[in-house]
Design a protein around this motif. Structure first.
Motif, mmCIF file in Angstrom:
data_model
loop_
_atom_site.group_PDB
_atom_site.id
_atom_site.type_symbol
_atom_site.label_atom_id
_atom_site.label_comp_id
_atom_site.label_asym_id
_atom_site.label_seq_id
_atom_site.Cartn_x
_atom_site.Cartn_y
_atom_site.Cartn_z
ATOM 1 N N ILE A 6 5.598 10.192 6.533
ATOM 2 C CA ILE A 6 4.446 9.236 5.535
ATOM 3 C C ILE A 6 5.472 8.237 4.997
ATOM 4 C CG2 ILE A 6 3.084 9.276 3.504
ATOM 5 C CD1 ILE A 6 1.778 10.601 5.963
ATOM 6 N N ILE A 7 5.417 6.973 4.868
ATOM 7 C CA ILE A 7 6.294 6.123 4.270
ATOM 8 C C ILE A 7 5.734 5.823 2.682
ATOM 9 C CG2 ILE A 7 4.797 3.780 5.086
ATOM 10 C CD1 ILE A 7 8.712 4.209 5.098
ATOM 11 N N ASP A 8 6.579 5.695 2.015
ATOM 12 C CA ASP A 8 6.255 5.220 0.497
ATOM 13 C C ASP A 8 5.427 4.176 0.244
ATOM 14 O OD1 ASP A 8 7.244 7.828 -0.492
ATOM 15 O OD2 ASP A 8 9.023 7.015 -0.890
ATOM 16 N N ALA B 161 0.742 -1.308 -0.022
ATOM 17 C CA ALA B 161 -0.144 -0.019 0.084
ATOM 18 C C ALA B 161 0.995 1.280 -0.121
ATOM 19 C CB ALA B 161 -1.084 0.046 1.339
ATOM 20 N N ARG B 162 0.412 2.333 -0.537
ATOM 21 C CA ARG B 162 0.942 3.686 -0.708
ATOM 22 C C ARG B 162 0.718 4.688 0.151
ATOM 23 N NH1 ARG B 162 -0.451 5.752 -4.819
ATOM 24 N NH2 ARG B 162 1.100 7.320 -4.939
ATOM 25 N N GLN B 163 1.745 5.459 0.792
ATOM 26 C CA GLN B 163 1.658 6.621 1.257
ATOM 27 C C GLN B 163 0.795 6.634 2.432
ATOM 28 O OE1 GLN B 163 3.255 9.735 -0.025
ATOM 29 N NE2 GLN B 163 4.333 8.058 -1.144
ATOM 30 N N LEU B 164 1.203 6.038 3.473
ATOM 31 C CA LEU B 164 0.541 5.681 4.861
ATOM 32 C C LEU B 164 1.245 6.447 5.801
ATOM 33 C CD1 LEU B 164 -0.453 2.202 4.681
ATOM 34 C CD2 LEU B 164 -1.815 4.226 4.047
ATOM 35 N N GLY B 165 0.899 7.070 7.185
ATOM 36 C CA GLY B 165 1.382 7.546 7.854
ATOM 37 C C GLY B 165 2.194 6.610 8.989
ATOM 38 N N ALA B 166 3.371 6.916 9.209
ATOM 39 C CA ALA B 166 4.103 5.956 9.933
ATOM 40 C C ALA B 166 4.954 6.614 11.206
ATOM 41 C CB ALA B 166 5.352 5.262 9.086
ATOM 42 N N SER B 167 4.375 7.560 11.746
ATOM 43 C CA SER B 167 4.746 8.059 13.036
ATOM 44 C C SER B 167 3.779 8.020 14.005
ATOM 45 C CB SER B 167 5.286 9.634 12.943
ATOM 46 O OG SER B 167 3.993 10.286 12.300
ATOM 47 N N GLY C 140 -7.022 -2.025 3.663
ATOM 48 C CA GLY C 140 -8.038 -1.419 2.985
ATOM 49 C C GLY C 140 -7.783 -0.515 1.819
ATOM 50 N N LYS C 141 -6.600 -0.053 1.779
ATOM 51 C CA LYS C 141 -6.459 0.985 0.789
ATOM 52 C C LYS C 141 -5.859 0.302 -0.301
ATOM 53 C CE LYS C 141 -4.005 5.336 0.062
ATOM 54 N NZ LYS C 141 -3.013 6.203 0.682
ATOM 55 N N GLY C 142 -4.582 -0.446 -0.275
ATOM 56 C CA GLY C 142 -3.929 -0.837 -1.241
ATOM 57 C C GLY C 142 -3.044 0.343 -1.967
ATOM 58 N N TRP C 143 -2.532 -0.134 -3.262
ATOM 59 C CA TRP C 143 -1.781 0.972 -3.922
ATOM 60 C C TRP C 143 -2.389 1.553 -5.028
ATOM 61 C CZ3 TRP C 143 0.014 -0.066 -8.759
ATOM 62 C CH2 TRP C 143 -0.155 -1.226 -9.364
ATOM 63 N N ARG C 144 -3.444 1.279 -5.276
ATOM 64 C CA ARG C 144 -4.024 1.918 -6.478
ATOM 65 C C ARG C 144 -5.141 2.897 -6.201
ATOM 66 N NH1 ARG C 144 -3.718 -3.653 -7.675
ATOM 67 N NH2 ARG C 144 -2.674 -4.315 -9.396
ATOM 68 N N ALA C 145 -4.734 3.879 -5.136
ATOM 69 C CA ALA C 145 -5.504 4.627 -4.739
ATOM 70 C C ALA C 145 -5.294 6.112 -5.273
ATOM 71 C CB ALA C 145 -5.560 4.900 -3.192
ATOM 72 N N ALA D 226 -1.448 -1.757 9.284
ATOM 73 C CA ALA D 226 -1.955 -2.988 8.859
ATOM 74 C C ALA D 226 -3.152 -2.866 8.294
ATOM 75 C CB ALA D 226 -1.697 -4.176 9.641
ATOM 76 N N GLU D 227 -3.940 -2.456 8.953
ATOM 77 C CA GLU D 227 -5.482 -2.203 8.526
ATOM 78 C C GLU D 227 -5.933 -1.161 7.559
ATOM 79 O OE1 GLU D 227 -8.189 -3.533 8.993
ATOM 80 O OE2 GLU D 227 -7.583 -5.147 10.486
ATOM 81 N N ARG D 228 -4.750 -0.114 7.603
ATOM 82 C CA ARG D 228 -4.880 0.844 6.566
ATOM 83 C C ARG D 228 -4.525 0.452 5.284
ATOM 84 N NH1 ARG D 228 -3.467 6.633 10.083
ATOM 85 N NH2 ARG D 228 -5.392 6.748 10.941
#
Length: 327
Positions: free
Chosen positions: A44-46, A30-36, A245-250, A240-242
């Protein structure tokens, strides 16, 4: 001499890597998720890749959407229904949002008693559904590192991920490796061919221990926060949940006559014959732009056919398919 770097956009590089991981591993990228944790939104992790665990199939049967961590960690059980607010130890507004979302995705069941809402769990939550979280930072051109080293040092000291990897198209020298924290793995990835060379294996981090998160950087010192193992457990669950649910094609496909989706579902342009970033390259400012309806893209079908993720499983609340879950 090493071959020159083609310097693709980080967006195109990132999508190529996600597509390749989806094809060659059982990971869920999955792309672009908050990691702090202490300073939400500051990191934001790529790419966050979720590695399935022994109970992955049980998780896939509940819902194809993100389940709020607040609902998972609540005192709402599968037995007798409880008044929704009594099941949470947090601000009522946060509890209300978590309750509504958990009901919407089928994790909670709701009933009315004298105008009050009572809820119970509709399914047991399988905490072993993922085994590892892998954080991947993409930097196609190491000649323009930006805040790369600061970001990687934060990832290592905080240790929300089990492993952290730097992915690049650049030729990686010994000088590069010496500057990058030793715990960080390094991949050299060719977005055109999908070839991936492991330059250095990542070292395991310690998600179960107290983490150190830099929060403010000053000229002579850095402010940090200590993040407890319990806080990190919640952060990992939320990540993990985000990701699930989101994946990388958002992303939206361009509303242009030249736009198309390639076989992986990446936004491509027939005029320029390459993957494009709709957010920065497409629209009226493009010399080749011709307004049209965006092409169709079966995000769910692609993801379900290539991973263990299940679209609209039997345990989920049935709803019309749409794009709202991706944003």
């Amino acid at each position: 001499m090493p071959a020159p770097v083609s310097s693709p956009s980080e967006f195109a590089f990132e999508l190529a890597l996600c597509a390749r991981l989806e094809q060659t591993t059982d990971w869920l990228p999955a792309r672009q998720l908050g990691a702090s944790v202490a300073s939400p939104g500051s990191r934001i992790i790529d790419v966050c890749a979720v590695v399935p665990g022994p109970e992955f199939d049980e998780r896939a049967r509940i819902t194809d959407s993100e389940i709020p961590a607040t609902a998972i960690e609540s005192d709402v059980g599968a037995g007798s229904a409880v008044f929704w607010r009594d099941g949470f130890d947090c601000h009522p507004a946060r509890a209300r949002r978590a309750t509504d979302r958990a009901v919407e995705v089928g994790f909670f069941e709701s009933e009315r008693r004298r105008s009050r809402e009572y809820v119970r769990r509709a399914a047991r939550y399988p905490h072993d559904w993922f085994s590892r979280l892998v954080g991947i930072e993409n930097k196609p051109d190491l000649g323009s590192p930006g805040d790369l080293l600061r970001q990687l040092r934060l990832d290592v000291s905080l240790a929300v991920f089990d492993e952290v990897i730097l992915s690049t198209e650049s030729y990686v020298t010994g000088a590069h490796l010496n500057r990058i924290p030793g715990e960080v793995g390094v991949w050299r990835f060719d977005p055109d061919t999908g070839d991936r060379e492991v330059v250095r294996e990542p070292q395991p981090l310690s998600p179960g221990s107290t983490g150190v998160e830099p929060t403010e950087y000053h000229s002579l010192h850095t402010d940090v926060a200590l993040v407890s193992p319990a806080e990190k457990r919640t952060a990992r669950l939320r990540l993990a949940e985000r990701a699930y649910g989101k994946g990388w094609r958002a992303y939206d496909l361009p509303a242009c006559a030249h736009a198309r989706a390639d076989a992986d579902g990446r936004p491509a342009c027939a005029h320029f014959d390459r993957v494009v970033d709709p957010g920065s390259e497409c629209g009226a400012d493009c010399s080749a732009f011709e307004a049209a309806d965006p092409p169709e893209l079966d995000r769910d079908g692609l993801r379900e056919s290539r991973t263990g993720w299940v679209a609209d499983p039997a345990g989920a609340v049935r709803r019309q398919s749409g794009l709202d879950r991706y944003f």
